[in-house]
Write an enzyme that holds these catalytic residues in place. Structure first.
Site, PDB file in Angstrom:
ATOM      1  N   LYS A 142      -1.788 -15.053  -1.724  1.00  0.00           N
ATOM      2  CA  LYS A 142      -0.665 -14.681  -0.868  1.00  0.00           C
ATOM      3  C   LYS A 142      -1.127 -14.749   0.575  1.00  0.00           C
ATOM      4  O   LYS A 142      -2.133 -14.132   0.939  1.00  0.00           O
ATOM      5  CB  LYS A 142      -0.164 -13.276  -1.192  1.00  0.00           C
ATOM      6  CG  LYS A 142       1.085 -12.905  -0.388  1.00  0.00           C
ATOM      7  CD  LYS A 142       1.616 -11.527  -0.764  1.00  0.00           C
ATOM      8  CE  LYS A 142       2.959 -11.279  -0.081  1.00  0.00           C
ATOM      9  NZ  LYS A 142       2.849 -11.227   1.398  1.00  0.00           N
ATOM     10  N   GLY A 193       9.627  -7.756  -1.300  1.00  0.00           N
ATOM     11  CA  GLY A 193       8.736  -6.631  -1.050  1.00  0.00           C
ATOM     12  C   GLY A 193       9.498  -5.368  -0.705  1.00  0.00           C
ATOM     13  O   GLY A 193       9.916  -4.612  -1.586  1.00  0.00           O
ATOM     14  N   ARG A 194       9.715  -5.125   0.582  1.00  0.00           N
ATOM     15  CA  ARG A 194      10.293  -3.861   1.020  1.00  0.00           C
ATOM     16  C   ARG A 194      11.681  -3.608   0.451  1.00  0.00           C
ATOM     17  O   ARG A 194      12.062  -2.473   0.184  1.00  0.00           O
ATOM     18  CB  ARG A 194      10.328  -3.804   2.545  1.00  0.00           C
ATOM     19  CG  ARG A 194       8.964  -3.578   3.171  1.00  0.00           C
ATOM     20  CD  ARG A 194       9.019  -3.781   4.678  1.00  0.00           C
ATOM     21  NE  ARG A 194       9.258  -5.177   5.018  1.00  0.00           N
ATOM     22  CZ  ARG A 194       9.939  -5.577   6.064  1.00  0.00           C
ATOM     23  NH1 ARG A 194      10.469  -4.691   6.886  1.00  0.00           N
ATOM     24  NH2 ARG A 194      10.087  -6.862   6.315  1.00  0.00           N
ATOM     25  N   HIS A 222       4.281 -15.704   2.960  1.00  0.00           N
ATOM     26  CA  HIS A 222       5.118 -14.864   3.824  1.00  0.00           C
ATOM     27  C   HIS A 222       5.474 -15.709   5.039  1.00  0.00           C
ATOM     28  O   HIS A 222       4.596 -16.131   5.783  1.00  0.00           O
ATOM     29  CB  HIS A 222       4.346 -13.609   4.244  1.00  0.00           C
ATOM     30  CG  HIS A 222       5.177 -12.621   4.992  1.00  0.00           C
ATOM     31  ND1 HIS A 222       4.864 -11.277   5.037  1.00  0.00           N
ATOM     32  CD2 HIS A 222       6.303 -12.752   5.738  1.00  0.00           C
ATOM     33  CE1 HIS A 222       5.761 -10.638   5.773  1.00  0.00           C
ATOM     34  NE2 HIS A 222       6.637 -11.521   6.211  1.00  0.00           N
ATOM     35  N   ASN A 261       8.298 -15.603   0.685  1.00  0.00           N
ATOM     36  CA  ASN A 261       8.402 -14.156   0.866  1.00  0.00           C
ATOM     37  C   ASN A 261       8.834 -13.879   2.298  1.00  0.00           C
ATOM     38  O   ASN A 261       8.483 -14.618   3.209  1.00  0.00           O
ATOM     39  CB  ASN A 261       7.045 -13.506   0.571  1.00  0.00           C
ATOM     40  CG  ASN A 261       6.980 -12.037   0.972  1.00  0.00           C
ATOM     41  OD1 ASN A 261       6.113 -11.652   1.738  1.00  0.00           O
ATOM     42  ND2 ASN A 261       7.875 -11.229   0.467  1.00  0.00           N
ATOM     43  N   GLY A 262       9.607 -12.808   2.476  1.00  0.00           N
ATOM     44  CA  GLY A 262       9.951 -12.382   3.821  1.00  0.00           C
ATOM     45  C   GLY A 262      11.446 -12.350   4.088  1.00  0.00           C
ATOM     46  O   GLY A 262      12.091 -13.395   4.154  1.00  0.00           O
ATOM     47  N   GLY A 263      11.997 -11.145   4.216  1.00  0.00           N
ATOM     48  CA  GLY A 263      13.379 -11.005   4.651  1.00  0.00           C
ATOM     49  C   GLY A 263      14.438 -11.102   3.584  1.00  0.00           C
ATOM     50  O   GLY A 263      15.637 -11.080   3.896  1.00  0.00           O
ATOM     51  N   MET A 315       0.828  -1.195   0.000  1.00  0.00           N
ATOM     52  CA  MET A 315       0.000   0.000   0.000  1.00  0.00           C
ATOM     53  C   MET A 315       0.865   1.249   0.000  1.00  0.00           C
ATOM     54  O   MET A 315       1.845   1.360   0.731  1.00  0.00           O
ATOM     55  CB  MET A 315      -0.913   0.004   1.236  1.00  0.00           C
ATOM     56  CG  MET A 315      -1.872  -1.179   1.303  1.00  0.00           C
ATOM     57  SD  MET A 315      -2.999  -1.244  -0.096  1.00  0.00           S
ATOM     58  CE  MET A 315      -3.980   0.220   0.206  1.00  0.00           C
ATOM     59  N   CYS A 363      -2.394  -9.580   4.778  1.00  0.00           N
ATOM     60  CA  CYS A 363      -2.283  -8.245   5.377  1.00  0.00           C
ATOM     61  C   CYS A 363      -2.821  -8.242   6.799  1.00  0.00           C
ATOM     62  O   CYS A 363      -3.969  -8.645   7.035  1.00  0.00           O
ATOM     63  CB  CYS A 363      -3.034  -7.226   4.528  1.00  0.00           C
ATOM     64  SG  CYS A 363      -2.919  -5.541   5.179  1.00  0.00           S
TER      65      CYS A 363
END
Length: 218
Positions: free
Chosen positions: A122, A216-217, A154, A194-196, A2, A83
Site C-alpha cells: 500500500k 478507510g475512514r 492512495h 484508495n482515497g475519498g 491505527m 503512512c
C-alpha cells in the site's frame, strides 16, 4: 488504521460485509518479534478474509513477520508504504520508503520467498518532491519485479514535512487519474485505488478502471 481497525472493529465490520478483505492496524516488525504477539496479531475466524499490515524496512524482519502471519492463518500480508506520520518516518518506514524503491523491493522479495500467501504493497502516488506520475511508475516497476501481488494506491501524495498526518489525509488533492493511468500502463498488475470513497456507488464506479477499491475512514 491505527487505533481503529482492531479486532473489535473488524468483528463489527464483518457483520456488514461477508466478503470484503479486512486489514489489521499497521503493526511494526519490532512489536511482533519482541512484543505481545497475541495483543498485536490475535484475531477470530469470523474476521477472515484478513490481511496483516506491516510497518518496517528490514527485509529479514519483515520476512520473519510474514511467516508468522501465514502460520497464524492470515490470508495476506501487506507492507505499508503510505503512512506519513513523523514517528513512522523516523523509523524509516511508511511513506518515506517511496523514495527508496530498491529497499521496498528487497523487503517484498524476502517476504515473497518466505510465504505462500499474497504479499501486497500500500503506497501513495508520491512523497514530497517525488510526486510526478513517472516517479510512482518507477517505484511500481522496481517493486513489481520483486514479486508484489497487488498495489493499493492512495491517490494523494504525502508531504512528510509541513503537513500533519491528519492534513495528509485531506489537504493534498486526490489524483485518481494517476492511478487509472497506472493500471492502463501496467495491465498485468493488480492495482487498487484508495482515497475519498464514502459510498458503494462511487467505489463501484471505479471498478471499470481498476481492480478494487479500499475504503478507510468512511
Amino acid at each position: 488504521m491505527m487505533q481503529v481497525t482492531d479486532r473489535h472493529q473488524r468483528a463489527f465490520m464483518r457483520q456488514l460485509t461477508r466478503q470484503t478483505l479486512l486489514y489489521t492496524e499497521m503493526v511494526t516488525t519490532g512489536a511482533i518479534l519482541r512484543g505481545d504477539r497475541e495483543r498485536f496479531l490475535g484475531f477470530s475466524e469470523l474476521e477472515k478474509p484478513l490481511a496483516l499490515q506491516l510497518g518496517g524496512d528490514d527485509p529479514r524482519a519483515l520476512a520473519d513477520c510474514a511467516r508468522i502471519a501465514e502460520d497464524l492463518g492470515y490470508d495476506e500480508v501487506d507492507l505499508n508504504v503510505g503512512c506519513p506520520s513523523p514517528r513512522v518516518s523516523s523509523g524509516n518506514f511508511g511513506a518515506c520508503l517511496m523514495s527508496d524503491p530498491e529497499r521496498v523491493a528487497a523487503a517484498v522479495g524476502a517476504m515473497r520467498s518466505a510465504v505462500g500467501i499474497p504479499v501486497t504493497v500500500k503506497h501513495r502516488i508520491g512523497v514530497d518532491a517525488l510526486d510526478r506520475y513517472e516517479d510512482m511508475a518507477n517505484f511500481v516497476t522496481v517493486v513489481a519485479a520483486a514479486g508484489a501481488d497487488r498495489f493499493i494506491v492512495h491517490a494523494r501524495k504525502a508531504w512528510l514535512k509541513g503537513l500533519s498526518p491528519k492534513q495528509n489525509r485531506n489537504v493534498p488533492p486526490l489524483r485518481y487519474a494517476d492511478v487509472h493511468r497506472l493500471k492502463v500502463e501496467f495491465p498485468q498488475l493488480r492495482v487498487e485505488i484508495n482515497g475519498g470513497f464514502c459510498d458503494l456507488e462511487s467505489a463501484r464506479a471505479q471498478l471499470d478502471r481498476v481492480d478494487g477499491v479500499m475504503i478507510g475512514r468512511a
